[in-house]
Design a protein around this motif. Structure first.
Motif, PDB file in Angstrom:
ATOM      1  N   GLY A 178       0.801  -1.219   0.000  1.00  0.00           N
ATOM      2  CA  GLY A 178       0.000   0.000   0.000  1.00  0.00           C
ATOM      3  C   GLY A 178       0.832   1.265   0.000  1.00  0.00           C
ATOM      4  N   GLU A 179       2.139   1.126  -0.175  1.00  0.00           N
ATOM      5  CA  GLU A 179       3.019   2.284  -0.107  1.00  0.00           C
ATOM      6  C   GLU A 179       2.990   3.089  -1.400  1.00  0.00           C
ATOM      7  N   THR A 180       3.284   4.373  -1.275  1.00  0.00           N
ATOM      8  CA  THR A 180       3.282   5.281  -2.419  1.00  0.00           C
ATOM      9  C   THR A 180       4.622   5.205  -3.140  1.00  0.00           C
ATOM     10  N   ILE A 181       4.571   5.139  -4.461  1.00  0.00           N
ATOM     11  CA  ILE A 181       5.795   5.139  -5.258  1.00  0.00           C
ATOM     12  C   ILE A 181       5.887   6.447  -6.044  1.00  0.00           C
ATOM     13  N   ASP A 182       7.110   6.877  -6.305  1.00  0.00           N
ATOM     14  CA  ASP A 182       7.303   8.124  -7.043  1.00  0.00           C
ATOM     15  C   ASP A 182       7.235   7.874  -8.544  1.00  0.00           C
ATOM     16  N   ALA A 183       7.345   8.950  -9.305  1.00  0.00           N
ATOM     17  CA  ALA A 183       7.190   8.856 -10.755  1.00  0.00           C
ATOM     18  C   ALA A 183       8.254   7.956 -11.378  1.00  0.00           C
ATOM     19  N   SER A 184       9.484   8.072 -10.913  1.00  0.00           N
ATOM     20  CA  SER A 184      10.564   7.264 -11.475  1.00  0.00           C
ATOM     21  C   SER A 184      10.311   5.776 -11.248  1.00  0.00           C
ATOM     22  N   THR A 185       9.858   5.432 -10.049  1.00  0.00           N
ATOM     23  CA  THR A 185       9.554   4.027  -9.751  1.00  0.00           C
ATOM     24  C   THR A 185       8.366   3.554 -10.579  1.00  0.00           C
ATOM     25  N   ALA A 186       7.373   4.427 -10.745  1.00  0.00           N
ATOM     26  CA  ALA A 186       6.208   4.065 -11.562  1.00  0.00           C
ATOM     27  C   ALA A 186       6.624   3.764 -12.997  1.00  0.00           C
ATOM     28  N   LYS A 187       7.577   4.511 -13.510  1.00  0.00           N
ATOM     29  CA  LYS A 187       8.075   4.253 -14.867  1.00  0.00           C
ATOM     30  C   LYS A 187       8.830   2.928 -14.911  1.00  0.00           C
ATOM     31  N   ASP A 188       9.640   2.667 -13.883  1.00  0.00           N
ATOM     32  CA  ASP A 188      10.355   1.392 -13.818  1.00  0.00           C
ATOM     33  C   ASP A 188       9.380   0.220 -13.731  1.00  0.00           C
ATOM     34  N   PHE A 189       8.292   0.415 -13.001  1.00  0.00           N
ATOM     35  CA  PHE A 189       7.307  -0.646 -12.836  1.00  0.00           C
ATOM     36  C   PHE A 189       6.509  -0.885 -14.120  1.00  0.00           C
ATOM     37  N   GLY A 190       6.405   0.131 -14.979  1.00  0.00           N
ATOM     38  CA  GLY A 190       5.649   0.009 -16.217  1.00  0.00           C
ATOM     39  C   GLY A 190       4.301   0.703 -16.207  1.00  0.00           C
ATOM     40  N   LEU A 191       4.034   1.522 -15.175  1.00  0.00           N
ATOM     41  CA  LEU A 191       2.748   2.210 -15.090  1.00  0.00           C
ATOM     42  C   LEU A 191       2.672   3.432 -15.989  1.00  0.00           C
ATOM     43  N   VAL A 192       3.802   4.087 -16.238  1.00  0.00           N
ATOM     44  CA  VAL A 192       3.812   5.289 -17.062  1.00  0.00           C
ATOM     45  C   VAL A 192       4.862   5.175 -18.161  1.00  0.00           C
ATOM     46  N   ASN A 193       4.642   5.935 -19.233  1.00  0.00           N
ATOM     47  CA  ASN A 193       5.571   5.928 -20.363  1.00  0.00           C
ATOM     48  C   ASN A 193       6.675   6.965 -20.236  1.00  0.00           C
ATOM     49  N   ARG A 194       6.280   8.166 -19.793  1.00  0.00           N
ATOM     50  CA  ARG A 194       7.215   9.293 -19.764  1.00  0.00           C
ATOM     51  C   ARG A 194       7.001  10.114 -18.496  1.00  0.00           C
ATOM     52  N   ILE A 195       8.095  10.737 -18.051  1.00  0.00           N
ATOM     53  CA  ILE A 195       8.067  11.667 -16.918  1.00  0.00           C
ATOM     54  C   ILE A 195       8.595  13.002 -17.426  1.00  0.00           C
ATOM     55  N   VAL A 196       7.852  14.072 -17.173  1.00  0.00           N
ATOM     56  CA  VAL A 196       8.268  15.380 -17.665  1.00  0.00           C
ATOM     57  C   VAL A 196       8.097  16.425 -16.562  1.00  0.00           C
ATOM     58  N   PRO A 197       8.841  17.524 -16.621  1.00  0.00           N
ATOM     59  CA  PRO A 197       8.627  18.614 -15.662  1.00  0.00           C
ATOM     60  C   PRO A 197       7.206  19.147 -15.778  1.00  0.00           C
ATOM     61  N   LYS A 198       6.665  19.601 -14.666  1.00  0.00           N
ATOM     62  CA  LYS A 198       5.278  20.049 -14.603  1.00  0.00           C
ATOM     63  C   LYS A 198       4.933  21.059 -15.687  1.00  0.00           C
ATOM     64  N   GLN A 199       5.852  22.023 -15.923  1.00  0.00           N
ATOM     65  CA  GLN A 199       5.538  23.099 -16.865  1.00  0.00           C
ATOM     66  C   GLN A 199       5.455  22.627 -18.313  1.00  0.00           C
ATOM     67  N   TYR A 200       5.934  21.410 -18.587  1.00  0.00           N
ATOM     68  CA  TYR A 200       5.904  20.899 -19.954  1.00  0.00           C
ATOM     69  C   TYR A 200       4.899  19.778 -20.154  1.00  0.00           C
ATOM     70  N   LEU A 201       4.140  19.425 -19.106  1.00  0.00           N
ATOM     71  CA  LEU A 201       3.250  18.267 -19.197  1.00  0.00           C
ATOM     72  C   LEU A 201       2.248  18.409 -20.331  1.00  0.00           C
ATOM     73  N   ARG A 202       1.502  19.487 -20.348  1.00  0.00           N
ATOM     74  CA  ARG A 202       0.472  19.673 -21.382  1.00  0.00           C
ATOM     75  C   ARG A 202       1.107  19.683 -22.771  1.00  0.00           C
ATOM     76  N   GLN A 203       2.239  20.332 -22.903  1.00  0.00           N
ATOM     77  CA  GLN A 203       2.915  20.424 -24.196  1.00  0.00           C
ATOM     78  C   GLN A 203       3.316  19.042 -24.710  1.00  0.00           C
ATOM     79  N   VAL A 204       3.881  18.223 -23.824  1.00  0.00           N
ATOM     80  CA  VAL A 204       4.327  16.886 -24.235  1.00  0.00           C
ATOM     81  C   VAL A 204       3.135  15.990 -24.570  1.00  0.00           C
ATOM     82  N   VAL A 205       2.097  16.030 -23.739  1.00  0.00           N
ATOM     83  CA  VAL A 205       0.913  15.217 -24.003  1.00  0.00           C
ATOM     84  C   VAL A 205       0.260  15.627 -25.320  1.00  0.00           C
ATOM     85  N   ASP A 206       0.147  16.928 -25.541  1.00  0.00           N
ATOM     86  CA  ASP A 206      -0.445  17.411 -26.794  1.00  0.00           C
ATOM     87  C   ASP A 206       0.362  16.945 -28.002  1.00  0.00           C
TER      88      ASP A 206
END
Length: 273
Positions: A178-206
């Protein structure tokens, strides 16, 4: 992709904001402060996805949220209020879990790719939403967890999506601790494809959405369905499914146009849906 927004409206309850730019539909959860997946929000999101499925001019769907949490999962206050029902809440719990499961199935079977845009915490059914999406892009400060065991409730429905996105032992790690994992761990686990700085999130997704939306919608539709269908099959059956899909795809108009354009050294012109 043009920056002009062609559509901007919300559902009657204001829980889901719909924004349309070219062939990309953005659905933003607006249920502050935690964007919990209440009955009303899930129904609004399911309705928006049905509309997207029926609209041939929509090629890609983005799931985003407002505030500091992507989604805290089910509305525990809403659910707890029904413990005083005559059946102890059983009917309402069944309604909640069935509606959530159907929502996830709707995303998986949607004939257009779904990209989750995560900024903040995605927990329990919120993490399930991330794991169900075809692609997931998050900020470097986003976090993820399936914390049901901490409150005596194993995250059994989120488990279905998480175990299909993450590696088996890492999925079990999330579910058992039940522990919380950070973005880097989530990427290692396979939950996310990319990690980006907050200010670029919308730009990268678009950008991702724009690139995918520029491809043959027919090929994308065929491909997503085939990917989901073969994923759980034994290897020989998976290849049988893939062979049949490739043959049918080769016979479609977009394949004829795309291959002809490639051989003719020109840009393809996809047929209108």
């Amino acid at each position: 992709m043009a920056d002009v927004v062609h559509l901007r409206k919300e559902d009657a309850a204001g829980l889901v904001l719909k924004e349309r730019a070219d062939a990309v539909l953005r659905l933003t959860l607006r249920n502050p402060p935690a964007n919990v997946l209440s009955i009303a929000l899930m129904e609004a999101l399911a309705s928006a996805l049905d509309e997207a499925a029926a609209d041939n001019s929509v090629h890609v769907v983005v799931l985003a949220s407002t505030g500091n949490l992507f989604s805290a999962g089910h509305d525990l206050k809403e659910m707890t209020a029904h413990r005083s029902d005559a059946d102890g809440g059983r009917a309402f719990f069944e309604k909640t879990m069935r509606l959530c499961a159907d929502l996830m199935l709707k995303i998986a079977s949607l004939p257009k790719p779904v990209i989750a845009e995560i900024d903040g915490l995605a927990t329990a059914a919120g993490c399930q939403l991330v794991a169900t999406a075809d692609l997931a892009i998050c900020t470097d400060t986003s976090t993820f967890c399936t914390p049901g065991v901490n409150i005596g409730l194993f995250c059994s429905t989120p488990m279905v999506a998480v175990t299909r996105a993450a590696h088996p032992k890492q999925a079990m790690e999330m579910l058992l601790t039940g522990e919380t994992i950070d973005a880097s761990t989530a990427k290692d686990f396979g939950l996310v494809n990319r990690i980006v700085p907050k200010q670029y999130l919308r730009q990268v997704v678009d950008k991702y959405a724009s690139v995918i939306a520029s491809k043959s919608p027919e090929a994308i539709r065929i491909g997503k369905a085939a990917y989901r269908a073969q994923a759980g099959l034994p290897l020989p059956e998976a290849y049988d499914k893939a062979v049949a899909t490739m043959v049918e795809n080769m016979l479609r108009d977009d394949a004829k146009e795309g291959i002809g354009a490639f051989l003719g050294k020109r840009m393809p012109e996809w047929k209108a849906d």
